[in-house]
Design a protein around this motif. Sequence first.
Motif, short mmCIF file in Angstrom:
data_model
loop_
_atom_site.label_atom_id
_atom_site.label_comp_id
_atom_site.label_asym_id
_atom_site.label_seq_id
_atom_site.Cartn_x
_atom_site.Cartn_y
_atom_site.Cartn_z
N UNK A 22 -6.94 15.24 -0.82
CA UNK A 22 -5.61 14.99 -0.94
C UNK A 22 -4.60 14.70 0.81
N UNK A 25 -5.24 12.64 2.49
CA UNK A 25 -4.80 11.37 2.28
C UNK A 25 -3.56 11.49 2.87
N UNK A 26 -2.81 12.38 2.60
CA UNK A 26 -1.04 12.93 3.01
C UNK A 26 -0.87 13.16 4.45
N UNK A 28 0.10 13.63 8.13
CA UNK A 28 1.49 13.19 8.81
C UNK A 28 2.30 14.42 8.25
N UNK A 29 2.54 14.21 9.61
CA UNK A 29 3.68 15.65 9.64
C UNK A 29 4.84 15.46 10.44
N UNK A 37 0.27 20.67 2.11
CA UNK A 37 -0.07 20.93 0.70
C UNK A 37 -1.50 21.86 0.62
N UNK B 116 -2.82 7.73 -4.83
CA UNK B 116 -1.84 8.10 -3.88
C UNK B 116 -1.79 6.72 -2.20
N UNK B 120 1.37 6.34 -0.97
CA UNK B 120 1.45 6.35 0.83
C UNK B 120 1.94 4.81 1.26
N UNK B 129 6.73 11.51 3.96
CA UNK B 129 5.85 12.47 3.80
C UNK B 129 5.50 13.21 2.34
N UNK B 130 4.38 12.99 1.86
CA UNK B 130 4.26 13.69 0.89
C UNK B 130 3.18 15.21 0.91
N UNK B 131 4.54 16.16 0.37
CA UNK B 131 4.10 17.31 0.61
C UNK B 131 3.27 18.52 0.16
N UNK B 132 3.61 18.38 -1.13
CA UNK B 132 3.26 19.48 -2.15
C UNK B 132 3.03 18.51 -3.47
N UNK B 133 2.15 19.24 -4.71
CA UNK B 133 1.74 18.31 -5.46
C UNK B 133 1.29 19.10 -6.81
#
Lengths: 353, 353
Positions: A22, A25-26, A28-29, A37, B116, B120, B129-133
Amino acid sequence: MTPPALHKARVPLREFDLIRSLRRLCAGRDASLKRGIGDDTAVTAGPPGLDLLLTTDLLAERIHFDRRTADLSDIGFRSAAANLSDIAAMGGDPKYLLIALALPNGATARHVGELYRGIMAACRPHRVLVIGGDTSASAGGWFVGVTAVGTVERGRALLRSGAKVGDAIYVTGTLGDSLAGLALANERPGRRSRTAILSTRQRQFLLKRHLRPDARVTVGRWLVRERLATAAIDLSDGLSGDIRHLCEESKVGAEIDRASLPLSQAGLAYAKSTGSDPATMAATGGEDYELLFTTPIRLCGKLERAARRKGFRLTKIGTIKPARFGIQARWADGLKPLPVTSYRHFQSPRGES
Amino acid sequence: MTPPALHKARVPLREFDLIRSLRRLCAGRDASLKRGIGDDTAVTAGPPGLDLLLTTDLLAERIHFDRRTADLSDIGFRSAAANLSDIAAMGGDPKYLLIALALPNGATARHVGELYRGIMAACRPHRVLVIGGDTSASAGGWFVGVTAVGTVERGRALLRSGAKVGDAIYVTGTLGDSLAGLALANERPGRRSRTAILSTRQRQFLLKRHLRPDARVTVGRWLVRERLATAAIDLSDGLSGDIRHLCEESKVGAEIDRASLPLSQAGLAYAKSTGSDPATMAATGGEDYELLFTTPIRLCGKLERAARRKGFRLTKIGTIKPARFGIQARWADGLKPLPVTSYRHFQSPRGES
């Protein structure tokens, strides 16, 4: 000890692999994202002087909770506390919750009210507000999604990745109580004989530790304000699982002194009644929501003196080692690797923020 | 038109009653909370000059989505887009998502990866941005919890509560496409005869509108920057449901001109093929994720000229009336009350933030 069969772990995916994939996949900043994560919470730019902490969890009926042994108010309390605990593990000040519910056929407004009453009871001591929610139908039982929002002094969040070789490892409170409380909640009346030696008070203590855990917000805030910790995590999977998350993120190993693991009187009485090894119960029991943190050796004296003054129960349980050491436990007859997976009675893979 | 049977609405609780009761339970404010339960998102103090927007949703298999008619990537896209749309409805700039998944037995890392990838894809155009999960097991199908975080210029969020008597009511884009797309996705090959007159392109357009809706972020941001709207909401339940939410929060009524409701060429072709009334399809179809907003009469000229220059499709569909007027639709032969509940093909009670 025998894990209660009902809540057998059902981890569908290998956690670390999943987090790694993940993260890719995620990838990016942006300038305002400080931590994504891989920690208890994500960290982003917040109001002036503060960073914002964000974390989310989804709790499922028959996986994380069982309506036969916990009422909806307890389920609400635990769901909220688990997320407040993630904020506490970052040394943060929890501010808001958002609640997303999926309700099975037959659920009524009274049920939702009960659940919310538990959520509010967990929030009240920390002055946390429920500011939003979503309620929809479920074709498969109750689901409780909780998002917690907190703040912490800018740049001062306690990450999992800050532990250094030589740091002392501490835990707050006592370990294994929640596992014992869960087992008591699942006891069928006929099978109570073994634990009949527990006093009503001990039984109630363990049930409360399981059903209404406290998030260690006050200790977390204090560690940040006094700059006493290099890394922290909350014990949701259990010590043997969570120390692994912290070591993985900090790229270190750890030596845990089994004999030092703190148990409550009630927890010890429970272990004795069931013939369980207390240290194993403390190392593998999940969902105590105590904090595990690391402190440089030179600050240990100051930490312990200040904790005594404040009335915080802290126990030094080991030392951070180089990564090649792995994670080992000291037994009376030498070192042995800590079991690779902790027992997860309510399966709740963490390690994602 | 005939609602597809599969996604029959299953609203377990009367929404407004529930929101009212949750508002009471969650009563409590702090200085940084600007808007809690009752809008598309909650609004709190954010980074310097900005307010923070927070919203959460929980989507359930067999309620909000069906794996027989949408792949996991589409389901991920829609879940993300629905939450980005809530931020868009506040005129906000979406920044982050947090994703909480519950996976049934048999789900693999490949499945999570697929979901995901859709998430995205919905995020990328908006640089979200996906920052957590959190990923855990489910005893009852797939559940996708999404929390979206956005920002908006301080004090400028478009609330549901800002509409004034006399304001014009506008919608973006076209209505009813998603409902038509859902019906097409659910068609069994043998029963395709009625809609066989649709071109492949029309069919694909409607399916895409259903499976991969665009969140109207650009229009929302523009309305805030140019101060052109007094209130806004996104159309998730459908016009006839969502206008009610806006009127309830603004304490006003509304007159909707049925003849003005905008449909796409494909949507019109679909209505014709099935013998449905186009205006009814536009008024009751849910999940178009267009914006509905209100603008003071004196700004309508400026709004419409600027929208033409920008290439935004906006349609004036009615006028805000006093609360006692209720919510009525103008037909060729006079006014009639708008149906009390919209048809919710994917049941997703909104109105909570």
